[in-house]
Design a protein around this motif. Structure first.
Motif, PDB file in Angstrom:
ATOM      1  N   ILE A   1       0.875  -1.179   0.000  1.00 46.92           N
ATOM      2  CA  ILE A   1       0.000   0.000   0.000  1.00 46.92           C
ATOM      3  C   ILE A   1       0.909   1.225   0.000  1.00 46.92           C
ATOM      4  O   ILE A   1       1.743   1.377   0.899  1.00 46.92           O
ATOM      5  CB  ILE A   1      -0.934   0.011   1.226  1.00 46.92           C
ATOM      6  N   ASP A   2       0.746   2.050  -1.000  1.00 44.25           N
ATOM      7  CA  ASP A   2       1.563   3.265  -1.122  1.00 44.25           C
ATOM      8  C   ASP A   2       0.762   4.419  -0.524  1.00 44.25           C
ATOM      9  O   ASP A   2      -0.228   4.875  -1.093  1.00 44.25           O
ATOM     10  CB  ASP A   2       1.896   3.523  -2.599  1.00 44.25           C
ATOM     11  N   LEU A   3       1.235   4.899   0.598  1.00 46.33           N
ATOM     12  CA  LEU A   3       0.453   5.870   1.369  1.00 46.33           C
ATOM     13  C   LEU A   3       0.748   7.323   1.002  1.00 46.33           C
ATOM     14  O   LEU A   3       0.194   8.240   1.586  1.00 46.33           O
ATOM     15  CB  LEU A   3       0.750   5.651   2.871  1.00 46.33           C
TER      16      LEU A   3
ATOM     17  N   SER B   1     -12.537  10.467  12.767  1.00 46.66           N
ATOM     18  CA  SER B   1     -11.564   9.353  12.782  1.00 46.66           C
ATOM     19  C   SER B   1     -10.750   9.299  11.486  1.00 46.66           C
ATOM     20  O   SER B   1     -10.608   8.243  10.868  1.00 46.66           O
ATOM     21  CB  SER B   1     -12.276   8.013  13.003  1.00 46.66           C
ATOM     22  N   LEU B   2     -10.221  10.446  11.109  1.00 45.60           N
ATOM     23  CA  LEU B   2      -9.417  10.519   9.886  1.00 45.60           C
ATOM     24  C   LEU B   2      -7.938  10.675  10.243  1.00 45.60           C
ATOM     25  O   LEU B   2      -7.598  11.510  11.087  1.00 45.60           O
ATOM     26  CB  LEU B   2      -9.840  11.724   9.039  1.00 45.60           C
TER      27      LEU B   2
ATOM     28  N   GLN C   1      -4.620   9.919  14.547  1.00 49.61           N
ATOM     29  CA  GLN C   1      -3.478   9.216  13.957  1.00 49.61           C
ATOM     30  C   GLN C   1      -2.735  10.179  13.038  1.00 49.61           C
ATOM     31  O   GLN C   1      -3.296  10.655  12.043  1.00 49.61           O
ATOM     32  CB  GLN C   1      -3.965   8.006  13.157  1.00 49.61           C
ATOM     33  N   VAL C   2      -1.506  10.485  13.373  1.00 50.91           N
ATOM     34  CA  VAL C   2      -0.705  11.407  12.566  1.00 50.91           C
ATOM     35  C   VAL C   2       0.316  10.608  11.757  1.00 50.91           C
ATOM     36  O   VAL C   2       0.967   9.699  12.286  1.00 50.91           O
ATOM     37  CB  VAL C   2       0.021  12.437  13.466  1.00 50.91           C
ATOM     38  N   ILE C   3       0.423  10.961  10.482  1.00 48.39           N
ATOM     39  CA  ILE C   3       1.460  10.376   9.613  1.00 48.39           C
ATOM     40  C   ILE C   3       2.477  11.481   9.366  1.00 48.39           C
ATOM     41  O   ILE C   3       2.163  12.496   8.736  1.00 48.39           O
ATOM     42  CB  ILE C   3       0.862   9.895   8.279  1.00 48.39           C
TER      43      ILE C   3
ATOM     44  N   ALA D   1      -0.402   0.208   6.961  1.00 50.16           N
ATOM     45  CA  ALA D   1      -1.307   1.105   6.219  1.00 50.16           C
ATOM     46  C   ALA D   1      -2.720   0.522   6.167  1.00 50.16           C
ATOM     47  O   ALA D   1      -3.711   1.260   6.257  1.00 50.16           O
ATOM     48  CB  ALA D   1      -0.774   1.334   4.814  1.00 50.16           C
ATOM     49  N   GLN D   2      -2.797  -0.776   6.035  1.00 49.10           N
ATOM     50  CA  GLN D   2      -4.120  -1.414   6.018  1.00 49.10           C
ATOM     51  C   GLN D   2      -4.869  -1.115   7.321  1.00 49.10           C
ATOM     52  O   GLN D   2      -6.055  -0.767   7.306  1.00 49.10           O
ATOM     53  CB  GLN D   2      -3.940  -2.923   5.838  1.00 49.10           C
ATOM     54  N   ARG D   3      -4.143  -1.225   8.421  1.00 53.03           N
ATOM     55  CA  ARG D   3      -4.746  -0.948   9.728  1.00 53.03           C
ATOM     56  C   ARG D   3      -5.105   0.529   9.842  1.00 53.03           C
ATOM     57  O   ARG D   3      -6.214   0.890  10.235  1.00 53.03           O
ATOM     58  CB  ARG D   3      -3.741  -1.360  10.817  1.00 53.03           C
ATOM     59  N   LEU D   4      -4.184   1.380   9.437  1.00 51.20           N
ATOM     60  CA  LEU D   4      -4.367   2.820   9.579  1.00 51.20           C
ATOM     61  C   LEU D   4      -5.538   3.335   8.732  1.00 51.20           C
ATOM     62  O   LEU D   4      -6.278   4.221   9.132  1.00 51.20           O
ATOM     63  CB  LEU D   4      -3.057   3.475   9.152  1.00 51.20           C
ATOM     64  N   LEU D   5      -5.688   2.739   7.554  1.00 54.38           N
ATOM     65  CA  LEU D   5      -6.761   3.179   6.645  1.00 54.38           C
ATOM     66  C   LEU D   5      -8.043   2.380   6.860  1.00 54.38           C
ATOM     67  O   LEU D   5      -9.030   2.590   6.164  1.00 54.38           O
ATOM     68  CB  LEU D   5      -6.298   3.024   5.186  1.00 54.38           C
TER      69      LEU D   5
END
Lengths: 255, 259
Positions: free
Chosen positions: B4-6, B128-129, B164-166, B249-253
């Protein structure tokens, strides 16, 4: 098969990069399918006298034909020609010499650089100009190193029309600018990056001037291999960039 | 290998808009193992502080790209916090409700510590973004007013532990940025941008754990083969690579497996 035109032994003072010996570098490159590499010693970049590091380079690579020693000279030093003489004595088949404007205290238009270029042409030794070793935007915060700019490089190429140096570390934008401005030079690919960069350069006929470089140990070795392998270009262009151009340019025997 | 390319900009400074360009990108990315790609928008096309109309057009363009391959692309809503709480809220609600965007993207309008970030983060918490903040190590000075140093982005994450901060750009955050992020569990670092510097990914994993690093290419500025090569060529275990390239990324998204 790959010939790597930008690989280094020794330590870099900033970051946690592997400080490899020639033996370790040879093993590392072999494990990535790199058959041959032009190697310099990073100890020559920041030391006031580059020769101790160059001597170590020659000693460590003497029995390793896969590693072609490329000393780093500093033309700002009054004794640069003695250093060149010594390098030629230590490696009678010297293929190239590397200079690092920005890291050493000279300009490309200095008289000493012109004299070095003349001496190298006379001895049929190639010149590699390191435009950068690292992304200077992310260099150690207290360093104020600037890369040789496009205009200085263009003037340098014009001043030495028969020299045809390898410009190491050009970005894609710099490469395109210098191509447009004209001048005889070849370039390596570690800092050439944008989506489809190699493909677009090959489409513009640049495959004759490009050479593979991994920029080991600064970069993950696999990364630039993947850049070349994944490019949608003809096999002939891949071979040219991967090894044939370097073999021809540096007259590497057996390549 | 599933990836997954975030962190991508399929359209950048207006290039890459044509359907054929997008189709080619999707086909080649899939061939490399990329199963989903987050589109962050053409974030610099109108400079650092776009107005509300420009922001809307950028997000509309992102939505257009997502619609071309909805099973592949996910959109993030690009924002200029300086436009104020009402404008931000309007744009986020428009993009989340209308386009199903999955996160917020912040670039160079303001530093992450600017007061205008408070309503953005409250909105992110409410919906929740995840929030992806451009980050680059930056010395104190005028540039820091707009560009966030890792210290700033980490402070933002600490202020809003429910978001959640990236933190974008591992190499540009540097070793200091990795150390700033220690102990801040609601912050992950993406691997996007800069050249494939050796050892820093291993360092980040050693300091933070592989669960705190996510893969991003930053295409088209970077070559996906290079950005993937830096992960695949690193001294990490297969399990760590899988977390970085996909599972985190799967979890985060909140994508349902298999995505």
């Amino acid at each position: 098969m790959l010939i790597d035109t930008s690989a280094y032994i020794g330590a870099w003072p900033f970051g946690h990069l592997p400080a490899r010996s020639a033996a370790e570098l040879g093993r590392h490159l072999r494990s990535h399918g790199i058959a041959r590499a032009l190697v310099s010693h990073l100890g020559a970049v920041f030391a006031p006298d580059p020769m101790p590091a160059n001597r170590t380079l020659f000693a460590e690579t003497r029995r390793r034909p896969a590693l072609v020693p490329v000393p780093i000279l500093n033309p700002a030093l009054a004794v640069w020609s003695e250093h060149l003489d010594e390098c030629c004595r230590l490696a009678p088949a010297l293929r190239a010499v590397r200079i690092a404007p920005g890291y050493h205290d000279f300009q490309l238009d200095s008289l000493r650089v012109s004299a070095l270029c003349a001496a190298l042409q006379e001895r049929r030794v190639r010149l590699i100009v390191n435009v950068r070793f690292v992304d200077l935007r992310l260099d150690y915060f207290a360093l104020k190193i600037q890369s040789a700019g496009e205009s200085a490089l263009h003037d340098f190429l014009r001043a030495h029309p028969r020299l045809q140096p390898l410009l190491s570390g050009l970005t894609l934008a710099e490469l395109r600018t210098l191509q447009r401005l004209g001048g005889r030079f070849v370039a390596d690919i570690p800092f050439v990056e944008w989506l489809y960069s190699i493909e677009s350069l090959v489409a513009q006929g640049a495959q004759t001037r490009l050479m593979f470089g991994s920029q080991t140990p600064f970069f993950v070795t696999q990364a630039n291999i993947a850049k070349l392998e994944s490019a949608l270009i003809p096999a002939s262009a891949r071979h040219a960039i991967g090894w044939r151009n370097a073999a021809r340019f540096f007259s590497l025997p057996g390549a | 290998m599933r990836v997954i390319d975030l962190h991508t900009h399929p359209i950048f400074l207006r290039a890459g808009r044509r359907r054929a360009d997008v189709d080619r990108l999707v086909a080649e990315s899939r061939a490399r193992g990329v199963v989903r790609m987050v589109v962050l928008g053409d974030v610099l096309v109108h400079g650092r502080t776009p107005d509300a109309g420009q922001i809307a057009r950028i997000n509309d363009e992102t939505a257009r790209v997502v619609r071309m391959h909805p099973d592949f692309f996910l959109g993030f809503c690009y924002l200029n916090p300086l436009l104020g709480a009402r404008a931000v809220e309007r744009e986020v609600e428009r993009c989340v409700a209308g386009y199903d965007f999955r996160g917020l993207k912040l670039e160079l309008a303001n530093n992450a510590l600017h007061p205008s970030m408070t309503p953005v983060m409250r909105l992110a918490a409410r919906l929740s973004l995840p929030v992806l903040q451009h980050t680059w190590r930056t010395r104190p000075g005028p540039e820091r007013r707009q560009q966030s140093d890792p210290e700033d982005t980490v402070a933002l994450a600490r202020r809003f532990p429910g978001v959640q901060v990236i933190m974008a750009h591992l190499t540009a955050c540097g070793y200091r940025g990795v150390l700033e992020a220690k102990g801040v569990d609601n912050l992950v670092i993406d691997t996007s941008a800069a050249f494939p510097e050796a050892e820093i990914l291993e360092y980040a994993v050693a300091q933070l754990g592989a669960e705190r690093v996510v893969y991003g290419s930053d295409l088209p500025i970077r070559e996906p083969a290079v950005t993937l090569g830096r992960v695949l060529g690193s001294r990490l275990t297969a399990a760590e690579r899988r977390l970085i390239l996909h599972d985190n990324a799967q979890r985060l998204l909140r994508l349902s497996p298999p995505c």
